[in-house]
Design an enzyme around this catalytic site. Structure first.
Site, PDB file in Angstrom:
ATOM      1  N   LYS A   9       0.839  -1.204   0.000  1.00 59.80           N
ATOM      2  CA  LYS A   9       0.000   0.000   0.000  1.00 59.80           C
ATOM      3  C   LYS A   9       0.882   1.266   0.000  1.00 59.80           C
ATOM      4  CE  LYS A   9      -3.834  -2.391   2.296  1.00 59.80           C
ATOM      5  NZ  LYS A   9      -4.852  -2.329   3.376  1.00 59.80           N
ATOM      6  N   TYR A  49     -12.240  -2.440  -3.371  1.00 61.97           N
ATOM      7  CA  TYR A  49     -12.832  -2.495  -2.026  1.00 61.97           C
ATOM      8  C   TYR A  49     -14.361  -2.511  -2.066  1.00 61.97           C
ATOM      9  CZ  TYR A  49      -8.388  -2.028   0.455  1.00 61.97           C
ATOM     10  OH  TYR A  49      -7.132  -2.265   0.983  1.00 61.97           O
ATOM     11  N   PHE A  57     -15.695   3.145   6.964  1.00 65.53           N
ATOM     12  CA  PHE A  57     -14.292   3.378   6.595  1.00 65.53           C
ATOM     13  C   PHE A  57     -14.049   3.334   5.086  1.00 65.53           C
ATOM     14  CE2 PHE A  57     -14.513  -1.217   7.604  1.00 65.53           C
ATOM     15  CZ  PHE A  57     -13.993  -1.761   6.432  1.00 65.53           C
ATOM     16  N   ARG A  85      -1.655 -14.428   3.973  1.00 65.62           N
ATOM     17  CA  ARG A  85      -2.507 -13.833   5.021  1.00 65.62           C
ATOM     18  C   ARG A  85      -1.826 -13.993   6.387  1.00 65.62           C
ATOM     19  NH1 ARG A  85      -6.637 -10.291   3.776  1.00 65.62           N
ATOM     20  NH2 ARG A  85      -7.601 -10.868   5.747  1.00 65.62           N
ATOM     21  N   THR A  91      -5.734  -7.543  10.699  1.00 70.25           N
ATOM     22  CA  THR A  91      -6.097  -6.165  10.336  1.00 70.25           C
ATOM     23  C   THR A  91      -6.057  -5.249  11.562  1.00 70.25           C
ATOM     24  OG1 THR A  91      -7.663  -7.223   8.823  1.00 70.25           O
ATOM     25  CG2 THR A  91      -7.820  -4.828   9.048  1.00 70.25           C
ATOM     26  N   ARG A 102       2.536  -6.743   9.467  1.00 67.40           N
ATOM     27  CA  ARG A 102       1.820  -5.700  10.208  1.00 67.40           C
ATOM     28  C   ARG A 102       2.263  -5.659  11.670  1.00 67.40           C
ATOM     29  NH1 ARG A 102      -4.120  -7.042   7.543  1.00 67.40           N
ATOM     30  NH2 ARG A 102      -3.903  -5.791   5.631  1.00 67.40           N
ATOM     31  N   ASN A 112      -1.838  -0.034   6.879  1.00 69.30           N
ATOM     32  CA  ASN A 112      -1.369  -1.342   7.342  1.00 69.30           C
ATOM     33  C   ASN A 112      -0.522  -2.069   6.292  1.00 69.30           C
ATOM     34  OD1 ASN A 112      -3.378  -2.083   5.631  1.00 69.30           O
ATOM     35  ND2 ASN A 112      -4.715  -2.975   7.175  1.00 69.30           N
ATOM     36  N   HIS A 115      -1.878  -5.530   1.303  1.00 69.76           N
ATOM     37  CA  HIS A 115      -3.140  -6.219   1.033  1.00 69.76           C
ATOM     38  C   HIS A 115      -2.837  -7.592   0.468  1.00 69.76           C
ATOM     39  CE1 HIS A 115      -7.004  -7.323  -0.653  1.00 69.76           C
ATOM     40  NE2 HIS A 115      -6.327  -7.693  -1.712  1.00 69.76           N
ATOM     41  N   GLU A 126      -9.408 -10.386  -8.037  1.00 64.37           N
ATOM     42  CA  GLU A 126      -8.456  -9.279  -7.862  1.00 64.37           C
ATOM     43  C   GLU A 126      -7.314  -9.343  -8.885  1.00 64.37           C
ATOM     44  OE1 GLU A 126      -9.299  -8.531  -3.093  1.00 64.37           O
ATOM     45  OE2 GLU A 126      -7.428  -9.516  -3.678  1.00 64.37           O
TER      46      GLU A 126
HETATM   47  P1  GTP Z   1      -6.934  -5.635   3.011  1.00 61.80           P
HETATM   48  O1  GTP Z   1      -5.891  -6.635   2.673  1.00 61.80           O
HETATM   49  O2  GTP Z   1      -6.536  -4.218   2.765  1.00 61.80           O
HETATM   50  O3  GTP Z   1      -8.266  -6.003   2.373  1.00 61.80           O
HETATM   51  O4  GTP Z   1      -7.042  -5.776   4.579  1.00 61.80           O
HETATM   52  P2  GTP Z   1      -7.801  -6.872   5.396  1.00 61.80           P
HETATM   53  O5  GTP Z   1      -8.316  -7.958   4.494  1.00 61.80           O
HETATM   54  O6  GTP Z   1      -6.898  -7.267   6.516  1.00 61.80           O
HETATM   55  O7  GTP Z   1      -9.006  -6.046   5.983  1.00 61.80           O
HETATM   56  P3  GTP Z   1     -10.451  -5.759   5.398  1.00 61.80           P
HETATM   57  O8  GTP Z   1     -10.601  -6.332   4.012  1.00 61.80           O
HETATM   58  O9  GTP Z   1     -11.442  -6.105   6.431  1.00 61.80           O
HETATM   59  O10 GTP Z   1     -10.434  -4.159   5.279  1.00 61.80           O
HETATM   60  C1  GTP Z   1      -9.840  -3.511   4.190  1.00 61.80           C
HETATM   61  C2  GTP Z   1      -9.043  -2.335   4.653  1.00 61.80           C
HETATM   62  O11 GTP Z   1      -9.939  -1.357   5.157  1.00 61.80           O
HETATM   63  C3  GTP Z   1      -8.090  -2.636   5.815  1.00 61.80           C
HETATM   64  O12 GTP Z   1      -6.840  -3.091   5.401  1.00 61.80           O
HETATM   65  C4  GTP Z   1      -7.974  -1.296   6.457  1.00 61.80           C
HETATM   66  O13 GTP Z   1      -7.047  -0.492   5.740  1.00 61.80           O
HETATM   67  C5  GTP Z   1      -9.374  -0.740   6.290  1.00 61.80           C
HETATM   68  N1  GTP Z   1     -10.201  -1.069   7.442  1.00 61.80           N
HETATM   69  C6  GTP Z   1     -10.784  -2.237   7.747  1.00 61.80           C
HETATM   70  N2  GTP Z   1     -11.487  -2.160   8.887  1.00 61.80           N
HETATM   71  C7  GTP Z   1     -11.358  -0.889   9.296  1.00 61.80           C
HETATM   72  C8  GTP Z   1     -11.857  -0.175  10.404  1.00 61.80           C
HETATM   73  O14 GTP Z   1     -12.589  -0.689  11.257  1.00 61.80           O
HETATM   74  N3  GTP Z   1     -11.492   1.136  10.471  1.00 61.80           N
HETATM   75  C9  GTP Z   1     -10.704   1.703   9.537  1.00 61.80           C
HETATM   76  N4  GTP Z   1     -10.375   2.979   9.664  1.00 61.80           N
HETATM   77  N5  GTP Z   1     -10.223   1.074   8.484  1.00 61.80           N
HETATM   78  C10 GTP Z   1     -10.534  -0.216   8.364  1.00 61.80           C
HETATM   79 MG    MG Z   2      -9.509  -7.599   2.781  1.00 58.87          MG
END
Ligand code: GTP
Ligand code: MG
Length: 137
Positions: A9, A49, A57, A85, A91, A102, A112, A115, A126
């Site tokens: 990212k 997303y 968010f 993962r 996350t 992370r 973070n 992805h 994707e």
């Molecule tokens: P990705 O690999 O980026 O998809 O991360 P993830 O799979 O670990 O998390 P998820 O798909 O649930 O969420 C996508 C992204 O949205 C996260 O990586 C964060 O950057 C953001 N995100 C998720 N949950 C939250 C939240 O509760 N608050 C905020 N501010 N951002 C969030």
């Molecule tokens: Mg995700």
């Protein structure tokens, strides 16, 4: 052989952690089979997303992911979706274990660093979205 979509990212590029993160993927002996650097358009980020559309968010994460260049990759290897993962860490920074990308390198939920696709279906989607149907564009 499984494939997954991985993205460093904008915070990873800004913080000069591209080498560190790619090094961890290579040291795990996974294969990087496609890679490019680009600043995602809003359209691409919103599609990427899309499952989070409507969540509080969503706008924030789209703003963030379009804020600068990212490094997009296709990674290949047995069970690489789950392996990546696990390497990424949770996350929620409180749950990201030491030893993960992370857990070692960030304390932020949004910024973070990385992805990774979360299932085989998501990976196909994707890779197609970021690299085209053959996964190589
Ligand atoms: P990705 O690999 O980026 O998809 O991360 P993830 O799979 O670990 O998390 P998820 O798909 O649930 O969420 C996508 C992204 O949205 C996260 O990586 C964060 O950057 C953001 N995100 C998720 N949950 C939250 C939240 O509760 N608050 C905020 N501010 N951002 C969030
Ligand atoms: Mg995700």
């Amino acid at each position: 052989m499984e494939r997954t979509f991985i993205m460093i990212k904008p915070d990873g590029v800004r913080r000069k952690l591209v080498g560190e993160i790619i090094g961890r993927i290579e040291h795990r002996n996974l294969n990087i089979v496609a890679m490019k650097m680009l600043t995602p358009t809003r359209e691409l980020a919103e599609e990427h997303y899309a499952v989070h559309k409507g969540k509080d968010f969503f706008e924030g994460v789209v703003d963030f992911i379009t804020s600068g260049p990212v490094v997009a990759m296709v990674v290949e290897g047995d069970n690489c979706i789950k392996l990546m993962r696990n390497m990424m860490g949770a996350t929620n920074p409180e749950n990201a274990s030491p030893g993960t990308i992370r857990g070692d390198l960030t304390a932020s939920t949004r910024e973070n660093l990385i992805h990774g696709s979360d299932s085989p279906e998501t990976a196909v989607c994707e890779i197609g979205l970021w690299f085209g149907k053959d996964g190589m564009q």
